[in-house]
Enzyme design. Sequence first.
Site, short mmCIF file in Angstrom:
data_model
loop_
_atom_site.label_atom_id
_atom_site.label_comp_id
_atom_site.label_asym_id
_atom_site.label_seq_id
_atom_site.Cartn_x
_atom_site.Cartn_y
_atom_site.Cartn_z
N GLU A 176 -50.57 2.33 113.32
CA GLU A 176 -51.68 2.47 112.41
C GLU A 176 -53.15 3.39 113.41
OE1 GLU A 176 -53.83 0.49 109.37
OE2 GLU A 176 -51.96 0.25 108.79
N GLU A 361 -46.61 -1.97 105.51
CA GLU A 361 -47.55 -2.91 105.07
C GLU A 361 -47.68 -1.80 103.67
OE1 GLU A 361 -50.90 -3.21 107.03
OE2 GLU A 361 -49.86 -2.98 109.08
C1 GCO Z 1 -53.80 -2.35 108.96
C2 GCO Z 1 -54.25 -2.48 109.58
C3 GCO Z 1 -53.84 -4.70 108.57
C4 GCO Z 1 -54.85 -5.02 107.61
C5 GCO Z 1 -54.57 -4.00 105.78
C6 GCO Z 1 -55.78 -4.61 105.09
O1 GCO Z 1 -52.44 -2.56 109.65
O2 GCO Z 1 -54.57 -1.39 108.42
O3 GCO Z 1 -52.88 -3.10 109.37
O4 GCO Z 1 -54.36 -5.13 109.72
O5 GCO Z 1 -55.25 -6.27 107.12
O6 GCO Z 1 -54.60 -2.55 106.32
O7 GCO Z 1 -56.91 -3.45 105.19
#
Ligand code: GCO
Length: 459
Positions: A176, A361
Amino acid sequence: MPSAQPRTSNPGPGDFPQGFLWGAATSSFQIEGAWQADGKGESNWDRFCHTPGNVFEGHTGDVACDHYNRWKEDLDLMASLGLKAYRFSVSWPRIQPTGRGKALEKGLDFYDRLVDGCLERGIEPCLTIFHWDLPQALEDHDGWLNRDTAKAMGDLAEILAQRIGKRVRKWMPINEGPCIVDNGYQRGVFAPGRKESDKLVRQGKHTVLLAHAHASRALRDILGRDAIEVGFVHNPWPTLPATTDPEDIELARATFVRDAAWWLDPLWKGAYPAEEWARHGADVPEVLPGEMELIGDKPDFLGLNLYFAQRISASQNDRQPWRREEALKTDFGWHVEPDILYWVPKFCQDEWNPGSQYVTENGCAWEIGGLDDRHRLAYYREHLRSLARACEDGVPVKGYFAWSLMDNFEWASGYSKRFGMVHVDFQTQVRTPKASAKWYADAIRENRVVDAAMEIQFP
Ligand code: GCO
């Protein structure tokens, strides 16, 4: 508790292709704890948490889920759910305390054991190299605003490739980019909490892409292009059509692509999007000779982190996206729109043709129901239904990782938001699977979206 109905039919709606990879994801800082164990260096997130005012009620990652000490138990838990894959990240300062130089053996040993532990249990380890916990020593030199950080990440990838080798087949250098740079260096809500100009921030994005490129190069050189897959994990801003009217679909697609192109065009087309570049005037990054070629050495797959969405309609006068008020909202206030897992992979396939995609995710923060977390179960069920539809349409989505395996440290929200399919009691560190975990285990076993007797509807 909701329970799975036995399978009654041949392959049909809600079934996944054979070999579909069912997984769950976590990240080092969010679960490991042990923030000073065995010579680990300070990370920018350690520093951010320890500075008052940054994180909800002063929560820190000092202990988190104590996964550093409980990893065996956690792997057993994953095996009991039947997970086929586990996506985790390494803590850079556990391996290189200052982000440079010789690796700490004890840090590498930890990930070595974790990888073997996965393999022994028939779980494919999928490794994220950087999920936000940067060595503070690198942050002291401007972190992601400094080009040298990209080079340093290439060195870290080399260390990992040499030590972990081909036991890991799926590598994800970056998690990300937008959260790292926009939240960390522009909005200041994540570590390091800076508020910089558009120009610097765009330079930061370029550095993140370069880091991905250096790491990919190192992994491919050492392990061989054919032996591994290197993926880019992105969280695009998702715009979906308000209806299935072709004009709405086209407008949603174009809006989505425009928003995601700054990150994805360099990787899959070898250049920043020309129109956007022109629009930013002088606020564009400095690009050195050879860098775009390096970045444009295409990843093997696109990883998508998807949680919520907005809608757009061609018949609306201003053609501006909006959030549907009637949508269910999670404890974060995020608007739940399950067909995100249908449209986004499709749009990405049409525009960038990444060959393979994974949902790296997807999940929700909900306290409601406690262990009987019907909302989360329904969230997973409906999102997976959409994903199955994308697969049926021929989009090459090869796997899905639920976020998250267990409740954990949710960044600036500390422990106040629970994303886990496994409940964690942070006083006792006892783990207890919620109803959603049991449903997920059934879905994995049957390789399809199993029905569940439960009443949550997503309007
Ligand atoms: C992200 C995240 C997670 C967060 C999830 C929820 O990559 O944003 O990888 O670390 O915990 O997205 O907010």
